[in-house]
Each structure stands twice: as structure tokens, then as C-alpha cells.
Design an enzyme around this catalytic site. Structure first.
Site, PDB file in Angstrom:
ATOM      1  N   LYS A 163      17.692  10.612   1.990  1.00  0.00           N
ATOM      2  CA  LYS A 163      17.429   9.494   1.526  1.00  0.00           C
ATOM      3  C   LYS A 163      17.110   9.906  -0.099  1.00  0.00           C
ATOM      4  O   LYS A 163      16.228  10.591  -0.505  1.00  0.00           O
ATOM      5  CB  LYS A 163      16.019   8.976   1.862  1.00  0.00           C
ATOM      6  N   ALA A 192      10.312   0.492   0.501  1.00  0.00           N
ATOM      7  CA  ALA A 192       9.234   0.666  -0.266  1.00  0.00           C
ATOM      8  C   ALA A 192       8.559  -0.696  -0.658  1.00  0.00           C
ATOM      9  O   ALA A 192       9.148  -1.770  -1.009  1.00  0.00           O
ATOM     10  CB  ALA A 192       9.338   1.219  -1.892  1.00  0.00           C
ATOM     11  N   GLY A 193       6.992  -0.713  -0.778  1.00  0.00           N
ATOM     12  CA  GLY A 193       6.491  -1.912  -1.343  1.00  0.00           C
ATOM     13  C   GLY A 193       6.028  -2.832  -0.135  1.00  0.00           C
ATOM     14  O   GLY A 193       5.225  -3.954  -0.242  1.00  0.00           O
ATOM     15  N   GLY A 246       4.143   2.026  -2.318  1.00  0.00           N
ATOM     16  CA  GLY A 246       2.827   2.089  -2.039  1.00  0.00           C
ATOM     17  C   GLY A 246       1.864   1.157  -2.426  1.00  0.00           C
ATOM     18  O   GLY A 246       0.782   1.090  -2.517  1.00  0.00           O
ATOM     19  N   ASN A 302       5.880   2.923   4.850  1.00  0.00           N
ATOM     20  CA  ASN A 302       5.259   4.103   5.207  1.00  0.00           C
ATOM     21  C   ASN A 302       3.686   3.870   4.927  1.00  0.00           C
ATOM     22  O   ASN A 302       2.902   3.653   5.992  1.00  0.00           O
ATOM     23  CB  ASN A 302       5.361   5.385   4.459  1.00  0.00           C
ATOM     24  N   SER A 303       3.350   3.434   3.632  1.00  0.00           N
ATOM     25  CA  SER A 303       1.814   3.141   3.550  1.00  0.00           C
ATOM     26  C   SER A 303       1.217   1.961   4.290  1.00  0.00           C
ATOM     27  O   SER A 303       0.046   1.873   4.619  1.00  0.00           O
ATOM     28  CB  SER A 303       1.671   2.815   1.819  1.00  0.00           C
TER      29      SER A 303
END
Lengths: 264, 66
Positions: free
Chosen positions: A99, A187-188, A160, A209-210
Site C-alpha cells: 500500500k 481513508a476517511g 482518520g 482503520n480508525s
């Protein structure tokens, strides 16, 4: 749901999940299991010999999960740093995919498109399968596809931030222009409904992830995302109805009794 | 010689050392990858790659990532 093929590998789950920011290693492992994800992102960092004296406990936990590892080049700001990190990752994790993250702005952690293209070219020449983390820019997508990328990972919004899909139009345009590439929103993502929207746009997967790690109950949220991805994908495959301006009754109108007639 | 290891200056009595030796002295074992002056060094080259005064060595290991 049919199996999903990405970069020559087959998976049941279209959810890719990160291994960072969880309240504890145990919750990380439980969350990854609950998400049903088979691809987990990890990173490399400088570590002292004393911290590795008794082995690397994080890596031991990850390996026990039996998932496929996707290393990232998080924290790199130049093509050179990213290329070196990717090569180190290939040696440690014994995988040929990466990645590719090259950050260009410290405020919103926006990927640097110029360094990204430069690093992608070098790594593809070195035999890597590159999964570039990119902005939702159509021209950049074209450049990366021209270099030989078969997977693209545009952001939904900054890493994040949990802001969901900032620009569905751009994501839709990339989907339309590159029907044969694997497209991942990376992301996001903040809520399961964001993941559903990404999948309904026809994206092949979601990397997050977050959204799980920072939830009040990460394990439960991981499970929520598992079902969100399935729902979004099935919804896309099934094909949604066209929107209409006028209402249209769903219950048959034939045989409506007299007291339901509209008064003139 | 003085070299930077993971951003910290380390002093060695020798004028030069191979990566192999340095990893030994610092007691690094498995599960690491090495870059010398920002260039990746493949494991099989640890024995032949010489580190000199002023060089920068980065020794990386897996951590959590998103």
C-alpha cells in the site's frame, strides 16, 4: 456473495482493515476477527534492540490471525523513502504487494501525487504490485493505471477524519472511467453507512482503520462494517431502482374499496 | 567511528564494521530490515556491506499500521 480477486489473490471479504489505534492488542485481534476481513495493513518503524529482546509481540498476534498482510509505507514524504520502505517490507513480510503512501501535506495527510507516480514507476519496475493511496483525481488515476497499477485506492476523506465520502462525484467518475480496475476507498470512512455508500458506487472494497479502532465498542463496530460491506456490495450487484419525481403506490390499486377513493 | 543508528549517535572502537557485526554488537536478532543511508540493504549483503564513520543505519521492525 462471489469471491473477490485482487492482485492475483482471492478473498471472501471485501473489507481491508488496519491494525493501529486499538485500545489493546486483544481488542485489535477480536476486532479483526469480527470484521471478517482477510487483509490487514501493517507498517514498519525504527525499533531498538531492547524493545525486540523478547520478540515482537504485535507481529506474533497478527501472524496468529492467519490473515494476509498488506504492508504500507505510512509516514514517507518522498518517493525515495517510500521505495526504500517498500523494499524493507517485502523482505520482512515476504509479500510482493504494497500500500503505497507518500504524504504531501502534514495538515490533511494528503498524498503527494507527483512523488506517488515516481515511486509507483520504480516499484513496478522492481516487480511490486502497487496499491497506491491517492486523492480522488481522475488524471492521477489514469497516470497510475498507465504505469500498470491494477488497483487504485482513492481517499474518501483525510486519514482518520471519519468524514465519509467527501466527493462521491469524483469517486463515481473514477469508477466509470476504470471499470476493470479494482477500486478501494481508502481513508476517511467514519460510519458503516459511509462504507455502504462506497460499495453502492461500485467500488470493489473499502480499507479502514480508525472507524473501528476508535469506536466506543471496536469489536461490535467491526462486525457492523462486515455487514455494511456485504449489504453495499449486494445492493450494487442487484442494481437500484431509478429515482422518480412522482410518488407511485406500491400496493395494487385495483379493487380499492369505495371508502379509499379520493373525494373530488 | 560514530554512526547514526535509528537517529541516535552510536560510537564504535573500529574504523569500519559490516552490518552483520553491528547488528550482532547491538543484539538485534530476527524480524528486522535494514537501510544504510536511506538505501535498502538485502539480508544476504549484511556480511559484505561496510558501514563507515558518518553513515546512517535504519533498523525497522513491524508495527501497527492503517
Amino acid at each position: 456473495m462471489k469471491k473477490w480477486k485482487i492482485e492475483g489473490r482471492e478473498f471472501n471479504s471485501r473489507l481491508m482493515i488496519g491494525s493501529a489505534l486499538y485500545p489493546s492488542p486483544e481488542i485489535m485481534a477480536q476486532s479483526i476477527k469480527a470484521s471478517g476481513s482477510q487483509i490487514v495493513t501493517i507498517a514498519l518503524r525504527r525499533q531498538s534492540a531492547s524493545s525486540l529482546k523478547d520478540g515482537n509481540s504485535f507481529w506474533d498476534i497478527i501472524r496468529e490471525l492467519g490473515v494476509t498482510l498488506l504492508p504500507n509505507t505510512a509516514g514517507c514524504h518522498t518517493a525515495k523513502e517510500a521505495v526504500t520502505t517498500a523494499m524493507m517490507a517485502r523482505e520482512i513480510f515476504d509479500v510482493d504487494w504494497i500500500k503505497l503512501e507518500v504524504i504531501g501535506n502534514q495538515y490533511n495527510l494528503q498524498p503527494d501525487p507527483f512523488e506517488l507516480v515516481k515511486a509507483t514507476k520504480i516499484l513496478i519496475d522492481e516487480g511490486f504490485r502497487v496499491l497506491p493511496y491517492m486523492t480522488d483525481d481522475l488524471v492521477l488515476a489514469q497516470k497510475l493505471a498507465d504505469l500498470g497499477c491494477t488497483t487504485l485506492m482513492p481517499w474518501g476523506s483525510p486519514i482518520g477524519s471519519g468524514r465519509g465520502l467527501m466527493n462521491p462525484y469524483s469517486l463515481k467518475s473514477i469508477r466509470k472511467q476504470f471499470p476493470d480496475l479494482n477500486l478501494i476507498v481508502d481513508a476517511g470512512i467514519g460510519k458503516p453507512s459511509d462504507a455502504i455508500k462506497a460499495m453502492e458506487l461500485g467500488f470493489d472494497g473499502v480499507l479502514l482503520n480508525s472507524a473501528v479502532a476508535l469506536a466506543q465498542e471496536p469489536v461490535k463496530m467491526a462486525e457492523a462494517f462486515k455487514y455494511a460491506i456485504i449489504a453495499g456490495r449486494l445492493g450494487f450487484e442487484a442494481g437500484a431502482m431509478e429515482k422518480r419525481d412522482m410518488a407511485s403506490p406500491s400496493t395494487p390499486t385495483v379493487g380499492t374499496p369505495f371508502w379509499h377513493q379520493f373525494k373530488k | 567511528m560514530k554512526i547514526s543508528v535509528n537517529g541516535e549517535i552510536k560510537e564504535f572502537n573500529e574504523e569500519s564494521l559490516t552490518i552483520d557485526k553491528i547488528l550482532d554488537i547491538l543484539e538485534y536478532k530476527t524480524g528486522i530490515a535494514v537501510a544504510l543511508n536511506e538505501t535498502f540493504i538485502i539480508k544476504t549483503k549484511y556480511r559484505d556491506t561496510v558501514v563507515k564513520d558518518g553513515d546512517r543505519l535504519d533498523i525497522l521492525s513491524p508495527i501497527q499500521g492503517g
